[in-house]
Scaffold this motif. Structure first.
Motif, PDB file in Angstrom:
ATOM      1  N   ARG A 150       0.834  -1.196   0.000  1.00  0.00           N
ATOM      2  CA  ARG A 150       0.000   0.000   0.000  1.00  0.00           C
ATOM      3  C   ARG A 150       0.874   1.253   0.000  1.00  0.00           C
ATOM      4  O   ARG A 150       0.577   2.240  -0.683  1.00  0.00           O
ATOM      5  N   ARG A 184       2.212   1.847  -3.473  1.00  0.00           N
ATOM      6  CA  ARG A 184       1.195   2.323  -4.399  1.00  0.00           C
ATOM      7  C   ARG A 184       0.808   3.769  -4.083  1.00  0.00           C
ATOM      8  O   ARG A 184       0.787   4.629  -4.954  1.00  0.00           O
ATOM      9  N   GLN A 185       0.562   4.020  -2.785  1.00  0.00           N
ATOM     10  CA  GLN A 185       0.153   5.368  -2.386  1.00  0.00           C
ATOM     11  C   GLN A 185       1.250   6.391  -2.703  1.00  0.00           C
ATOM     12  O   GLN A 185       0.962   7.505  -3.122  1.00  0.00           O
ATOM     13  N   SER A 186       2.516   5.995  -2.470  1.00  0.00           N
ATOM     14  CA  SER A 186       3.627   6.898  -2.738  1.00  0.00           C
ATOM     15  C   SER A 186       3.604   7.352  -4.187  1.00  0.00           C
ATOM     16  O   SER A 186       3.696   8.541  -4.486  1.00  0.00           O
ATOM     17  N   ILE A 200       1.128   7.117  -6.454  1.00  0.00           N
ATOM     18  CA  ILE A 200      -0.086   7.842  -6.851  1.00  0.00           C
ATOM     19  C   ILE A 200      -0.040   9.284  -6.347  1.00  0.00           C
ATOM     20  O   ILE A 200      -0.181  10.242  -7.123  1.00  0.00           O
ATOM     21  N   SER A 201       0.209   9.429  -5.047  1.00  0.00           N
ATOM     22  CA  SER A 201       0.146  10.804  -4.545  1.00  0.00           C
ATOM     23  C   SER A 201       1.382  11.598  -4.948  1.00  0.00           C
ATOM     24  O   SER A 201       1.324  12.822  -5.041  1.00  0.00           O
ATOM     25  N   SER A 223       3.447   8.037   8.010  1.00  0.00           N
ATOM     26  CA  SER A 223       2.494   8.841   7.236  1.00  0.00           C
ATOM     27  C   SER A 223       3.143  10.119   6.719  1.00  0.00           C
ATOM     28  O   SER A 223       2.667  10.694   5.749  1.00  0.00           O
ATOM     29  N   LEU A 249       4.343   9.754   3.048  1.00  0.00           N
ATOM     30  CA  LEU A 249       3.412   9.707   1.933  1.00  0.00           C
ATOM     31  C   LEU A 249       3.161  11.122   1.419  1.00  0.00           C
ATOM     32  O   LEU A 249       2.814  12.010   2.198  1.00  0.00           O
ATOM     33  N   ARG A 271      -9.430  16.365  -0.473  1.00  0.00           N
ATOM     34  CA  ARG A 271      -9.191  14.939  -0.721  1.00  0.00           C
ATOM     35  C   ARG A 271      -9.569  14.131   0.526  1.00  0.00           C
ATOM     36  O   ARG A 271      -9.544  14.651   1.642  1.00  0.00           O
ATOM     37  N   ASP A 310      -8.095   7.808   4.106  1.00  0.00           N
ATOM     38  CA  ASP A 310      -6.830   7.166   3.758  1.00  0.00           C
ATOM     39  C   ASP A 310      -6.008   6.880   5.003  1.00  0.00           C
ATOM     40  O   ASP A 310      -5.455   5.789   5.180  1.00  0.00           O
ATOM     41  N   GLU A 347      -4.694   3.352   6.518  1.00  0.00           N
ATOM     42  CA  GLU A 347      -3.278   3.082   6.762  1.00  0.00           C
ATOM     43  C   GLU A 347      -3.018   2.752   8.226  1.00  0.00           C
ATOM     44  O   GLU A 347      -2.204   1.888   8.535  1.00  0.00           O
TER      45      GLU A 347
END
Lengths: 313, 197, 107, 112
Positions: free
Chosen positions: B104, B107-109, B111-112, B151, B154, B177, B182, B186
């Motif tokens: 996760r 992926r989050q890294s 995307i954001s 966190s 991210l 957002r 989110d 997490e």
């Protein structure tokens, strides 16, 4: 000009720009941040000069430890302002600028007229490197070939500590300094110290150990260990020890003392001060390095912590 | 009678040791009922950490046979430092959940990260910065610090410390957002992976 | 080295370079220190992650690869800590400013 | 053609000039210490190119000047630490971060 040359030129301009900013910045804090960035950039210049050992020392001590020293000093100096009228008059500043420019130009002219090829002691160092048993020529120079320099430099560190401690007011003598630290415990800083300090111990010792054969050594490894202790104190997980603590004093003198004993034993066994017997040269160098590391790791944070600021218990 | 007690303590010791060696690298559950078991836990934690630091030494040192004793001594010293700074806590690592957390995170890294990059390059500079208060469920201490560090890596969210209560004040580049949702996802994953639930 | 691996390495390092560029643009364009901190500490760390990924493909052996991962992890830890500390300091300063101006602290 | 080493040497020369100016022209003691450090690092850099020019015997740079620069960096740090300790004591005694011997408010002498 090739790509690497462009990088070198850009790096040089950046170093000069940041040095200029450090000199010219109005705020002390801004100037110090500039100075830390300058130290890190300078270490890249050193790496480009193929002086990796110097690059590591410059990054750790010139950038890191000096940065902490300066920032904590600036924080304590915030109240005490210098009067604006103490600024030299314009003619005086112009004269200073002219003098400085002259010095820089003269030095530059000397550099451009250096003999080609440059004189070097490298062949001599290479020839005698085998006798020391170590593979890193810089460690060999520091501990074996120019051991007096290194010993005296360690003594200078001790003298600096004595000088700093002597500045304590009478009522605090024998008490503990207050190392730079957060005003109250901060979760993020505590977490960093808990995680990084043990890893730093491994990295620091590793750097001393490989320093015999590769870039690294007592100064670089000791500086890393010192930084770890400083991070732990900054996170308020540990306090600076009182200056009278016997273990502290033993650790401070351990490096120069072992160095001196090794030198003196050379005088007895081999007939010359610092004549390390060849068969034991490498283990002896490693032992000296180990104790020097200990002393440096303790001396640097104590220099940053300053004179005692607490009454002895 | 006394013999039984002795046996029980021994068993607890052994169980703690096994736990420490086998299942729970780095941090382990402390059992406050028995002092000797606590000692064993401490010893177990020391052994696990020393092993980890020795592995780290091997990693940076490579294959230098002469350096192995030095590395071993250094690992012991490092684990001593580590225990002094961070006594064995109640966290335990669940490998599968950790894997899920890592996935996760990756992926989050990306995307954001792409989103922040897009905001930076957009000529209109579409930012809507502000703070949100996120009520933390994870208890104060090492686990909470670790989650805050996590966190803060991210893109898009930046913890700036807690307010008077247990709410984490998070600075976001775009408050519209679903940052809280989110973060909650997490946090659940994080607590499960490190055994803080 | 096989061509595919080289290609992967070049691609990953280029992506890392792109994120560094984005971080720098953000650092220059974002309006306030907290927003700039986002650009500096996070997008740059992501860039470093991709560069490390690209270099792992070119590293000699497992130890070299693990060393690169360790460097990445340490930089992440340093970045996370400094970002939080700076953000905290900025927020406290703003709070003090808001209080002295009679407003309520941002929450 | 200017080599990388010469470029670094010239950088060092300019750094010496910058540091010297700051040391003379800035009245604030902390800034003098900073300038002194910049001056020192410029000198080290000049030393460094002498090491680089002495590349021989398979070494990329002469190890002797390098070793001396390493000790130099450490000594410069020790000197800075001592200077800062003296400065902090001065401030705690007088309340002013100033190297001027006279008391605040007294007439200043030009060219001091």
């Amino acid at each position: 000009m090739n790509a690497l040359g462009a990088v070198d030129l850009g790096l040089a301009l950046l170093v000069l720009a940041i040095a200029g900013w450090t000199i010219a910045a109005r705020e002390a804090f801004a100037a110090i941040v500039g100075y830390v960035a300058y130290g890190l950039l300078l270490s890249i210049v050193w790496a480009r000069l193929f002086a990796v050992d110097v690059a590591m020392t410059e990054a750790a001590i010139g950038g890191g430890v000096t940065g902490v020293l300066l920032i904590s000093a600036a924080a304590r100096l915030r109240q005490a302002q210098t009067a604006e009228d103490e600024r030299p008059t314009l003619p005086l500043r112009l004269m200073a600028a002219a003098l400085s420019a002259l010095a820089a130009i003269a030095l530059g002219a000397v550099i451009l007229s250096l003999p080609e090829p440059g004189p070097s002691l490298a062949p001599l160092a290479a020839k005698n490197l085998a006798a020391t048993g170590v593979g890193n020529p810089i460690t060999a120079v520091l501990i074996a070939f120019r051991s007096f320099d290194t010993l005296l430099e360690k003594v200078v560190l001790l003298l600096a500590i004595i000088g700093v401690w002597s500045l304590a007011p009478d009522r605090y003598w024998g008490g503990a300094p207050i190392a730079p630290r957060a005003a109250r415990p901060v979760g993020a800083l505590t977490f960093l110290a808990q995680l990084v300090a043990p890893i730093g111990v491994v990295v620091g010792v590793h750097m001393v150990w490989v320093g015999a054969d590769e870039p690294g050594g007592a100064f670089q490894g000791g500086a890393i260990l010192a930084a770890m202790w400083m991070i732990v104190m900054m996170a308020r997980l540990s306090e600076a020890p009182p200056v009278g603590a016997p273990w502290l004093r033993a650790a401070l003198v351990a490096g120069p003392a072992v160095f001196l004993i090794a030198g003196a034993s050379g005088a007895v066994t081999s007939g010359a001060f610092f004549a390390l017997p060849q068969a034991f040269a490498k283990p002896l160098i490693l032992i000296i390095e180990a104790f020097m590391t200990l002393s440096i790791a303790v001396t640097l944070p104590m220099l940053v912590a300053g004179p005692p600021r607490r009454a002895p218990l | 009678m006394s013999r039984t007690i002795e046996l029980t303590t021994e068993a607890a010791k052994f169980a703690a040791l096994l736990q420490a060696w086998g299942l729970q690298p780095f941090m382990i559950e402390s059992s406050p009922d028995s002092r000797s078991a606590a000692g064993a836990v401490r010893f177990g934690a020391a052994a696990v950490r020393a092993a980890a630091f020795f592995a780290f030494w091997l990693m940076i040192g490579g294959n230098d046979l002469l350096g192995l004793p030095v590395g071993l001594a250094t690992a012991v010293a490092a684990s001593f430092v580590s225990l002094r700074l961070m006594p064995p806590g109640r966290a335990k690592i669940r490998p599968l959940s950790l894997l899920a957390l890592t996935a996760r995170f990756a992926r989050q890294s990306v995307i954001s990260g792409l989103e922040v990059a897009w905001r930076a390059f957009d000529p209109r500079l579409p930012l809507n910065p502000g703070f949100i208060a996120y009520p933390l469920r994870i208890a104060p201490g090492g686990g909470r610090s670790a989650f805050c560090a996590f966190s803060s890596l991210l893109p898009g969210t930046l913890p700036t410390g807690t307010d008077a209560g247990d709410a984490l004040l998070v600075h976001c580049l775009d408050v519209s957002r679903p940052v809280s949702a989110d973060l909650a996802a997490e946090e659940s994953l994080f607590m499960r992976a490190l055994g803080y639930d | 080295m096989s061509g595919a691996l080289d290609l992967f390495s070049i691609a990953a390092i280029s992506v890392g370079g792109f994120f560094f560029l984005a971080g720098t643009v953000g650092l220059l364009r974002f309006p306030d220190p907290l927003c700039r901190l986002h650009a500096l500490t996070k997008v740059d760390n992501l860039g470093l992650g991709f560069i490390v990924l690209g270099l792992i493909a070119r590293s000699d052996g497992v130890f070299g690869a693990l060393k690169l991962v360790a460097i990445w992890a340490l930089v992440q830890l340093a970045g996370a800590t400094s970002a939080q500390l700076i953000a905290r300091a900025i927020r406290r300063k703003e709070q003090i400013g808001a209080k002295s101006a009679g407003g309520s602290p941002a929450a | 053609m200017i080599t990388a080493a010469t470029l670094s040497g010239l950088t060092g020369a300019i750094l010496v000039g910058l540091g010297l100016y700051g040391l003379i022209a800035d009245p604030r003691p902390l800034r003098k210490i900073l300038a002194f450090n910049i001056l020192g690092s410029g000198v080290f850099l000049v030393f460094g190119i002498i090491a680089r020019r002495g590349a021989a015997a398979g070494f990329p740079a002469d190890p002797v000047p390098q070793a001396m620069v390493i000790t130099g960096i450490v000594v410069a740090f020790a000197a800075s630490a001592l200077a800062i300790a003296i400065l902090l004591r001065l401030v705690s005694e007088t309340g002013r971060a100033s190297l001027r011997p006279d008391t605040p408010g007294a007439a200043q002498t030009p060219g001091d």
